[in-house]
Design a protein around this motif. Structure first.
Motif, PDB file in Angstrom:
ATOM      1  N   ILE A  72      -2.946  10.881  -4.053  1.00 52.66           N
ATOM      2  CA  ILE A  72      -3.229   9.806  -3.090  1.00 52.66           C
ATOM      3  C   ILE A  72      -4.260   8.847  -3.670  1.00 52.66           C
ATOM      4  CG2 ILE A  72      -4.158   9.290  -0.808  1.00 52.66           C
ATOM      5  CD1 ILE A  72      -3.046  11.950   0.144  1.00 52.66           C
ATOM      6  N   ARG A  73      -5.296   9.385  -4.300  1.00 58.40           N
ATOM      7  CA  ARG A  73      -6.325   8.552  -4.914  1.00 58.40           C
ATOM      8  C   ARG A  73      -5.746   7.700  -6.035  1.00 58.40           C
ATOM      9  NH1 ARG A  73      -9.561  12.720  -5.838  1.00 58.40           N
ATOM     10  NH2 ARG A  73     -10.427  13.229  -3.828  1.00 58.40           N
ATOM     11  N   GLY A  74      -4.846   8.307  -6.838  1.00 60.48           N
ATOM     12  CA  GLY A  74      -4.215   7.570  -7.922  1.00 60.48           C
ATOM     13  C   GLY A  74      -3.378   6.411  -7.416  1.00 60.48           C
ATOM     14  N   LYS A  75      -2.653   6.615  -6.314  1.00 55.32           N
ATOM     15  CA  LYS A  75      -1.860   5.532  -5.732  1.00 55.32           C
ATOM     16  C   LYS A  75      -2.754   4.392  -5.247  1.00 55.32           C
ATOM     17  CE  LYS A  75       2.245   8.040  -4.143  1.00 55.32           C
ATOM     18  NZ  LYS A  75       3.052   8.397  -2.961  1.00 55.32           N
ATOM     19  N   GLU A  76      -3.868   4.749  -4.626  1.00 51.14           N
ATOM     20  CA  GLU A  76      -4.769   3.713  -4.115  1.00 51.14           C
ATOM     21  C   GLU A  76      -5.379   2.908  -5.256  1.00 51.14           C
ATOM     22  OE1 GLU A  76      -6.239   5.918   0.004  1.00 51.14           O
ATOM     23  OE2 GLU A  76      -7.513   5.930  -1.775  1.00 51.14           O
ATOM     24  N   LYS A 134      -4.116   2.490  -8.284  1.00 56.08           N
ATOM     25  CA  LYS A 134      -3.040   1.689  -8.883  1.00 56.08           C
ATOM     26  C   LYS A 134      -2.731   0.459  -8.041  1.00 56.08           C
ATOM     27  CE  LYS A 134       1.690   2.109 -10.617  1.00 56.08           C
ATOM     28  NZ  LYS A 134       2.854   3.025 -10.765  1.00 56.08           N
ATOM     29  N   SER A 135      -2.771   0.637  -6.725  1.00 52.49           N
ATOM     30  CA  SER A 135      -2.496  -0.502  -5.846  1.00 52.49           C
ATOM     31  C   SER A 135      -3.585  -1.555  -5.954  1.00 52.49           C
ATOM     32  CB  SER A 135      -2.377  -0.006  -4.399  1.00 52.49           C
ATOM     33  OG  SER A 135      -2.195  -1.082  -3.514  1.00 52.49           O
ATOM     34  N   ARG A 136      -4.861  -1.131  -6.026  1.00 53.57           N
ATOM     35  CA  ARG A 136      -5.956  -2.095  -6.144  1.00 53.57           C
ATOM     36  C   ARG A 136      -5.892  -2.831  -7.472  1.00 53.57           C
ATOM     37  NH1 ARG A 136      -9.197   2.070  -3.815  1.00 53.57           N
ATOM     38  NH2 ARG A 136      -9.991   2.592  -5.893  1.00 53.57           N
ATOM     39  N   ILE A 137      -5.604  -2.110  -8.553  1.00 53.89           N
ATOM     40  CA  ILE A 137      -5.525  -2.756  -9.866  1.00 53.89           C
ATOM     41  C   ILE A 137      -4.387  -3.762  -9.907  1.00 53.89           C
ATOM     42  CG2 ILE A 137      -5.048  -2.348 -12.306  1.00 53.89           C
ATOM     43  CD1 ILE A 137      -6.527   0.280 -12.071  1.00 53.89           C
ATOM     44  N   SER A 138      -3.247  -3.417  -9.314  1.00 52.24           N
ATOM     45  CA  SER A 138      -2.108  -4.334  -9.297  1.00 52.24           C
ATOM     46  C   SER A 138      -2.440  -5.604  -8.529  1.00 52.24           C
ATOM     47  CB  SER A 138      -0.893  -3.645  -8.670  1.00 52.24           C
ATOM     48  OG  SER A 138      -0.528  -2.500  -9.417  1.00 52.24           O
ATOM     49  N   LYS A 139      -3.174  -5.470  -7.459  1.00 51.33           N
ATOM     50  CA  LYS A 139      -3.552  -6.651  -6.677  1.00 51.33           C
ATOM     51  C   LYS A 139      -4.518  -7.541  -7.451  1.00 51.33           C
ATOM     52  CE  LYS A 139      -2.930  -5.161  -1.918  1.00 51.33           C
ATOM     53  NZ  LYS A 139      -3.596  -4.914  -0.615  1.00 51.33           N
ATOM     54  N   GLU A 144       0.838  -1.193   0.000  1.00 50.87           N
ATOM     55  CA  GLU A 144       0.000   0.000   0.000  1.00 50.87           C
ATOM     56  C   GLU A 144       0.878   1.251   0.000  1.00 50.87           C
ATOM     57  OE1 GLU A 144      -3.170   0.375  -0.159  1.00 50.87           O
ATOM     58  OE2 GLU A 144      -3.886  -1.674   0.063  1.00 50.87           O
ATOM     59  N   PRO A 145       0.359   2.357  -0.509  1.00 49.97           N
ATOM     60  CA  PRO A 145       1.116   3.603  -0.424  1.00 49.97           C
ATOM     61  C   PRO A 145       1.351   3.986   1.028  1.00 49.97           C
ATOM     62  CG  PRO A 145      -1.155   3.991  -1.157  1.00 49.97           C
ATOM     63  CD  PRO A 145      -0.925   2.530  -1.209  1.00 49.97           C
ATOM     64  N   VAL A 146       2.578   4.314   1.366  1.00 52.27           N
ATOM     65  CA  VAL A 146       2.940   4.525   2.762  1.00 52.27           C
ATOM     66  C   VAL A 146       3.047   5.983   3.133  1.00 52.27           C
ATOM     67  CG1 VAL A 146       4.122   2.333   2.972  1.00 52.27           C
ATOM     68  CG2 VAL A 146       5.384   4.324   2.146  1.00 52.27           C
ATOM     69  N   GLY A 147       2.846   6.909   2.243  1.00 52.87           N
ATOM     70  CA  GLY A 147       2.937   8.312   2.606  1.00 52.87           C
ATOM     71  C   GLY A 147       3.003   9.210   1.398  1.00 52.87           C
ATOM     72  N   LEU A 148       3.104  10.520   1.694  1.00 56.97           N
ATOM     73  CA  LEU A 148       3.185  11.511   0.628  1.00 56.97           C
ATOM     74  C   LEU A 148       4.590  11.581   0.066  1.00 56.97           C
ATOM     75  CD1 LEU A 148       1.186  14.350   2.408  1.00 56.97           C
ATOM     76  CD2 LEU A 148       0.328  12.810   0.653  1.00 56.97           C
ATOM     77  N   LEU A 149       4.701  12.164  -1.104  1.00 55.65           N
ATOM     78  CA  LEU A 149       6.015  12.408  -1.678  1.00 55.65           C
ATOM     79  C   LEU A 149       6.759  13.450  -0.855  1.00 55.65           C
ATOM     80  CD1 LEU A 149       5.120  12.550  -5.485  1.00 55.65           C
ATOM     81  CD2 LEU A 149       6.079  10.623  -4.218  1.00 55.65           C
ATOM     82  N   LYS A 150       8.071  13.375  -0.880  1.00 55.03           N
ATOM     83  CA  LYS A 150       8.882  14.293  -0.081  1.00 55.03           C
ATOM     84  C   LYS A 150       8.651  15.733  -0.510  1.00 55.03           C
ATOM     85  CE  LYS A 150      13.637  15.043   1.442  1.00 55.03           C
ATOM     86  NZ  LYS A 150      15.051  14.593   1.330  1.00 55.03           N
ATOM     87  N   ASN A 180      -0.922   6.651   7.431  1.00 55.56           N
ATOM     88  CA  ASN A 180      -2.326   6.280   7.205  1.00 55.56           C
ATOM     89  C   ASN A 180      -2.940   7.273   6.216  1.00 55.56           C
ATOM     90  OD1 ASN A 180      -5.005   5.548   7.284  1.00 55.56           O
ATOM     91  ND2 ASN A 180      -5.108   5.445   9.523  1.00 55.56           N
ATOM     92  N   MET A 181      -3.051   6.863   4.964  1.00 60.38           N
ATOM     93  CA  MET A 181      -3.530   7.754   3.921  1.00 60.38           C
ATOM     94  C   MET A 181      -5.026   8.059   4.045  1.00 60.38           C
ATOM     95  SD  MET A 181      -1.107   8.903   1.996  1.00 60.38           S
ATOM     96  CE  MET A 181      -0.328   9.154   3.591  1.00 60.38           C
TER      97      MET A 181
END
Length: 288
Positions: free
Chosen positions: A247-251, A253-258, A16-22, A150-151
């Motif tokens: 953040i929405r895009g990461k979530e 992308k993570s669901r599609i990859s799974k 899962e995405p673990v945080g924001l970009l630096k 926690n996103m």
């Protein structure tokens, strides 16, 4: 001919995405501090209005005095009638001198200065104070939770911060429109003094018939935070929206990859064999 053996490798589920970009974190920190400082400045300005600091007698320049009279000094809230108590000793006689009229009741004379525009400004300032309190707290919360992993919680904080920032921008625009409309009551300096309830023109005002519309123009500019900070607040809204989209895009992308890397299910040997049917292993017919 025997078929060659095929080796299947079970793919690992992506994390899962673990945080924001630096880069986004550093910008959000600056934004949080900017809002905090901006709110503190507003708190100081509101305190001067609510504590009756802007007395017209203490003014030096014409526009400053007119601004105090028209907006900044509410005579009703600041107890202007205290300096006029000696008039209460004046009484009217009940003598009718033989005329067939109803005598006047012996009542004390009361005098008050009616300042409608300054009273409205005091109300608007109180509402703005409440709005900036919520904005201040949301900025502090954003600053404290920038590094959280926690996103879901971060999205809630960003939504609240964006909503309050948008409300502040809309409120500033509405107030600017309201104060620009006051030009019709301030075409001259004498009109400002008359509509503000003052019975005399201060000695610092040289030409009472001169154009006085600069006062509501200045007030509208102040509500728009001199323009620069107003447009920067609009930038805050758009930037926070972009961060939420990331953040929405990461979530997504993570669901599609799974879903696209579903592990191969084990074969089910308990199904009854039928020559006229084709059986799949359990899980292969699930829809993605």
């Amino acid at each position: 001919m025997e078929s060659e053996g095929v080796t299947l490798v079970r793919s690992r589920s992506p994390t899962e995405p673990v945080g924001l970009l630096k880069r986004d974190k550093s910008r959000l920190k600056l934004i949080a501090w900017y809002v905090i400082v901006q709110c503190i400045i507003v708190f100081a300005g509101v305190a001067t209005v609510l504590h009756c600091v802007w007395k017209p007698d203490d003014g030096i320049y014409e526009l400053e005095i007119l601004s105090r009279i028209m907006y900044l000094y509410d005579t009703n809230a600041c107890g202007k009638t205290r300096s006029l108590r000696q008039i209460q000793d004046l009484s009217l006689s009940n003598e009718t001198f033989g005329l067939n009229i109803i005598p006047i009741k012996n009542k004390h004379v009361s005098l008050n200065v009616v300042a409608k525009l300054s009273g409205q400004t005091r109300t608007y300032v109180k509402f703005s104070l409440g709005l900036h309190v919520f904005w201040f707290l949301s900025a502090i919360l954003l600053r404290l939770l920038i590094g959280i992993k926690n996103m879901k919680l971060m999205k809630i904080v960003l939504k609240v911060f964006r909503f309050i920032t948008t409300s502040a921008v809309i409120f500033d625009v509405c107030m600017a429109i309201v104060y620009i409309a006051d030009i019709q009551q301030s075409l001259t300096k004498a009109m400002i003094i008359r509509h503000s309830g003052w019975g005399m023109i201060p000695r610092q005002i040289n030409d009472p018939d001169e154009f006085g519309g600069w006062v509501p123009i200045m007030a509208a500019t102040v509500w728009l935070r001199c323009g620069i900070f107003f447009f920067f607040n609009i930038y805050l809204v758009t930037f926070v929206k972009k961060v939420m989209q990331k953040i929405r895009g990461k979530e997504v992308k993570s669901r599609i990859s799974k879903l696209c890397n579903v592990p191969f299910p084990d074969a089910d040997y308990n199904q009854k064999l039928n020559e006229n049917s084709l059986h799949y292993r359990a899980g292969e017919y699930d829809k993605f």
